[in-house]
Motif scaffolding. Structure first.
Motif, PDB file in Angstrom:
ATOM      1  N   ASP A 198       0.770  -1.227  -0.021  1.00 49.45           N
ATOM      2  CA  ASP A 198      -0.009   0.006   0.025  1.00 49.45           C
ATOM      3  C   ASP A 198       0.784   0.982  -0.161  1.00 49.45           C
ATOM      4  O   ASP A 198       0.222   2.328   0.142  1.00 49.45           O
ATOM      5  CB  ASP A 198      -0.846   0.060   1.035  1.00 49.45           C
ATOM      6  N   VAL A 199       2.311   1.160   0.082  1.00 48.03           N
ATOM      7  CA  VAL A 199       3.225   2.360   0.227  1.00 48.03           C
ATOM      8  C   VAL A 199       3.715   2.775  -0.954  1.00 48.03           C
ATOM      9  O   VAL A 199       4.137   1.707  -1.684  1.00 48.03           O
ATOM     10  CB  VAL A 199       4.221   2.048   1.404  1.00 48.03           C
ATOM     11  N   SER A 200       3.757   3.837  -1.176  1.00 39.75           N
ATOM     12  CA  SER A 200       4.732   4.473  -2.383  1.00 39.75           C
ATOM     13  C   SER A 200       5.611   5.380  -2.020  1.00 39.75           C
ATOM     14  O   SER A 200       5.148   6.240  -0.977  1.00 39.75           O
ATOM     15  CB  SER A 200       3.788   5.100  -3.410  1.00 39.75           C
ATOM     16  N   ALA A 235      30.011  12.812   2.563  1.00 41.64           N
ATOM     17  CA  ALA A 235      30.415  13.532   1.201  1.00 41.64           C
ATOM     18  C   ALA A 235      29.828  12.768   0.169  1.00 41.64           C
ATOM     19  O   ALA A 235      30.286  13.157  -1.142  1.00 41.64           O
ATOM     20  CB  ALA A 235      31.762  14.078   1.229  1.00 41.64           C
ATOM     21  N   THR A 236      29.523  11.521   0.075  1.00 40.01           N
ATOM     22  CA  THR A 236      29.299  10.488  -1.118  1.00 40.01           C
ATOM     23  C   THR A 236      27.963  11.203  -1.749  1.00 40.01           C
ATOM     24  O   THR A 236      27.275  12.035  -1.071  1.00 40.01           O
ATOM     25  CB  THR A 236      28.853   9.157  -0.501  1.00 40.01           C
ATOM     26  N   GLY A 237      27.830  10.919  -3.023  1.00 37.99           N
ATOM     27  CA  GLY A 237      26.588  11.345  -3.729  1.00 37.99           C
ATOM     28  C   GLY A 237      25.395  10.530  -3.413  1.00 37.99           C
ATOM     29  O   GLY A 237      25.211   9.486  -2.626  1.00 37.99           O
ATOM     30  N   ALA A 238      24.390  11.477  -3.503  1.00 37.40           N
ATOM     31  CA  ALA A 238      22.815  10.877  -2.963  1.00 37.40           C
ATOM     32  C   ALA A 238      22.617   9.843  -3.577  1.00 37.40           C
ATOM     33  O   ALA A 238      22.685   9.534  -4.787  1.00 37.40           O
ATOM     34  CB  ALA A 238      21.896  12.093  -3.126  1.00 37.40           C
ATOM     35  N   VAL A 239      21.986   8.712  -2.945  1.00 33.99           N
ATOM     36  CA  VAL A 239      21.207   7.504  -3.649  1.00 33.99           C
ATOM     37  C   VAL A 239      19.905   7.563  -3.638  1.00 33.99           C
ATOM     38  O   VAL A 239      19.421   7.854  -2.458  1.00 33.99           O
ATOM     39  CB  VAL A 239      21.809   6.184  -2.386  1.00 33.99           C
ATOM     40  N   GLU A 240      19.376   7.314  -4.772  1.00 28.17           N
ATOM     41  CA  GLU A 240      17.687   7.241  -4.840  1.00 28.17           C
ATOM     42  C   GLU A 240      17.531   5.854  -4.572  1.00 28.17           C
ATOM     43  O   GLU A 240      17.718   4.898  -5.304  1.00 28.17           O
ATOM     44  CB  GLU A 240      17.488   7.950  -6.307  1.00 28.17           C
ATOM     45  N   ILE A 241      16.157   5.841  -3.975  1.00 25.77           N
ATOM     46  CA  ILE A 241      15.363   4.665  -3.645  1.00 25.77           C
ATOM     47  C   ILE A 241      13.893   4.897  -3.918  1.00 25.77           C
ATOM     48  O   ILE A 241      13.504   6.083  -3.625  1.00 25.77           O
ATOM     49  CB  ILE A 241      15.531   4.091  -2.252  1.00 25.77           C
ATOM     50  N   ARG A 242      13.411   4.022  -4.578  1.00 24.97           N
ATOM     51  CA  ARG A 242      11.899   4.037  -4.718  1.00 24.97           C
ATOM     52  C   ARG A 242      11.077   2.861  -4.216  1.00 24.97           C
ATOM     53  O   ARG A 242      11.630   1.741  -4.315  1.00 24.97           O
ATOM     54  CB  ARG A 242      11.577   4.365  -6.198  1.00 24.97           C
ATOM     55  N   VAL A 243       9.926   3.251  -3.952  1.00 28.01           N
ATOM     56  CA  VAL A 243       9.175   2.122  -3.196  1.00 28.01           C
ATOM     57  C   VAL A 243       8.007   2.069  -4.226  1.00 28.01           C
ATOM     58  O   VAL A 243       7.281   2.656  -3.932  1.00 28.01           O
ATOM     59  CB  VAL A 243       8.688   2.004  -1.853  1.00 28.01           C
ATOM     60  N   SER A 286       6.316  17.782   6.311  1.00 27.53           N
ATOM     61  CA  SER A 286       5.397  19.054   5.747  1.00 27.53           C
ATOM     62  C   SER A 286       4.660  18.165   4.349  1.00 27.53           C
ATOM     63  O   SER A 286       4.677  16.764   4.323  1.00 27.53           O
ATOM     64  CB  SER A 286       6.203  20.215   4.994  1.00 27.53           C
ATOM     65  N   ARG A 287       3.725  18.904   4.001  1.00 27.07           N
ATOM     66  CA  ARG A 287       2.827  18.475   2.814  1.00 27.07           C
ATOM     67  C   ARG A 287       2.021  17.455   3.444  1.00 27.07           C
ATOM     68  O   ARG A 287       1.831  16.421   2.359  1.00 27.07           O
ATOM     69  CB  ARG A 287       3.871  18.361   1.591  1.00 27.07           C
ATOM     70  N   TRP A 288       1.417  17.412   4.342  1.00 30.88           N
ATOM     71  CA  TRP A 288       0.590  16.393   4.701  1.00 30.88           C
ATOM     72  C   TRP A 288      -0.531  16.217   3.855  1.00 30.88           C
ATOM     73  O   TRP A 288      -1.060  17.316   3.564  1.00 30.88           O
ATOM     74  CB  TRP A 288       0.277  16.581   6.218  1.00 30.88           C
ATOM     75  N   GLY A 289      -0.771  15.075   3.474  1.00 29.46           N
ATOM     76  CA  GLY A 289      -2.176  14.824   2.481  1.00 29.46           C
ATOM     77  C   GLY A 289      -1.834  15.143   1.215  1.00 29.46           C
ATOM     78  O   GLY A 289      -2.964  15.120   0.504  1.00 29.46           O
ATOM     79  N   GLU A 290      -0.886  15.725   0.633  1.00 31.37           N
ATOM     80  CA  GLU A 290      -0.611  16.391  -0.679  1.00 31.37           C
ATOM     81  C   GLU A 290      -0.303  14.974  -1.535  1.00 31.37           C
ATOM     82  O   GLU A 290       0.252  13.895  -1.175  1.00 31.37           O
ATOM     83  CB  GLU A 290       0.369  17.254  -0.721  1.00 31.37           C
ATOM     84  N   PRO A 291      -0.828  15.062  -2.913  1.00 30.89           N
ATOM     85  CA  PRO A 291      -0.575  13.813  -3.644  1.00 30.89           C
ATOM     86  C   PRO A 291       0.961  13.666  -3.841  1.00 30.89           C
ATOM     87  O   PRO A 291       1.998  14.527  -4.123  1.00 30.89           O
ATOM     88  CB  PRO A 291      -1.105  14.306  -5.038  1.00 30.89           C
ATOM     89  N   VAL A 292       1.186  12.459  -3.878  1.00 33.34           N
ATOM     90  CA  VAL A 292       2.728  11.763  -4.065  1.00 33.34           C
ATOM     91  C   VAL A 292       2.602  10.629  -5.060  1.00 33.34           C
ATOM     92  O   VAL A 292       1.811   9.859  -5.074  1.00 33.34           O
ATOM     93  CB  VAL A 292       2.968  11.266  -2.917  1.00 33.34           C
ATOM     94  N   THR A 293       3.176  11.007  -6.352  1.00 29.61           N
ATOM     95  CA  THR A 293       3.108  10.124  -7.554  1.00 29.61           C
ATOM     96  C   THR A 293       4.734   9.483  -7.486  1.00 29.61           C
ATOM     97  O   THR A 293       5.500  10.215  -7.706  1.00 29.61           O
ATOM     98  CB  THR A 293       3.003  10.712  -8.852  1.00 29.61           C
TER      99      THR A 293
END
Length: 249
Positions: free
Chosen positions: A78-80, A89-97, A230-237
């Motif tokens: 149910d989670v996105s 100092a390493t580069g940012a790592v992106e993770i998607r669920v 922040s942004r409680w309840g705002e759409p997340v895609t």
């Protein structure tokens, strides 16, 4: 594992506040521990969504986390979520669920995956994959259903008055928590927590007029966590990476 690092550092930062002051004899609280929990739980129902930005510091490292999380229910499917995690100092790592799976961008990790398939798909339901099991456990810490539930470990609450946080009018509460109960709620592996973790810890929590968390802060001699919501309840895609760019573990 980077996400595990975030989990351990943030949890121990909450639990490691042995030097926190005892608030039992302080200013009269406007809410009891029980009513504080009920207010926060009522303010964060499912389905819900939130934007998180935080800094976690410990063991000589600083971890910066940015995340957008949406949940229609309490199950992992149910989670996105879209997360960016930077350690030192390493580069940012992106993770998607997405759809019950984790997608890890390996391009900055030097894991040897071809550049045409930089995304690694990790299935937490795969019992034969230790990496999948680890990510599945971490899910508990990014599950919105756990936000209010974590506060049920509160044993005392003190109101410290009004404050503006990130441009939002808030009320500042100091929350004394039973760290053993908190760690159980968050399903943290006991082997990852130092044996000298104190029984009681303290959180500073700022909530808006609807009792939604705006900021949660904790610190000790070894660890610190400063999380902003922040942004409680705002759409997340959140979408899965193109299939042609995904490799399986």
């Amino acid at each position: 594992m980077l996400v595990a690092t975030v989990t351990v550092v943030s949890t121990v930062a909450v639990a490691g506040c042995g030097s926190a002051v005892d608030i039992s004899g302080g200013r009269a609280a406007s809410l009891t521990a029980a009513t504080f929990v009920s207010q926060v739980r009522a303010a964060t129902p499912l389905p819900s969504s939130v934007h998180l930005q935080g800094t976690l510091t410990g063991t000589g490292q600083q971890v910066v986390v940015t995340a957008d999380v949406a949940a229609d229910g309490t199950a992992f499917e149910d989670v996105s979520a879209a997360l960016s995690i930077q350690v030192g100092a390493t580069g940012a790592v992106e993770i998607r669920v997405v759809g019950g799976a984790f997608y890890l961008d390996t391009s900055s990790l030097g894991m040897g995956f071809p550049s045409t398939k930089p995304w690694l798909k990790i299935d937490p339901s795969d019992t034969g994959n230790p990496m999948g099991q680890g990510f599945g456990q971490v899910f508990e810490q990014f599950n919105l259903a756990q936000v209010a539930e974590a506060f049920s470990a509160a044993t005392a609450v003190e109101s410290l008055g009004s404050a503006e946080v990130d441009g939002v009018a808030t009320t500042h509460y100091r929350v004394r928590v039973d760290t053993h109960k908190l760690l159980t709620i968050l399903a943290v592996d006991p082997s990852l927590i130092p044996s000298d973790t104190p029984r009681l810890g303290t959180l500073d929590v700022w909530v808006d007029g609807k009792y939604r968390p705006v900021r949660v802060q904790s610190s000790s001699n070894a660890f610190a966590a400063d999380l902003h919501f922040s942004r409680w309840g705002e759409p997340v895609t959140v979408t899965a990476p193109p299939a042609g760019q995904v490799a399986s573990f």
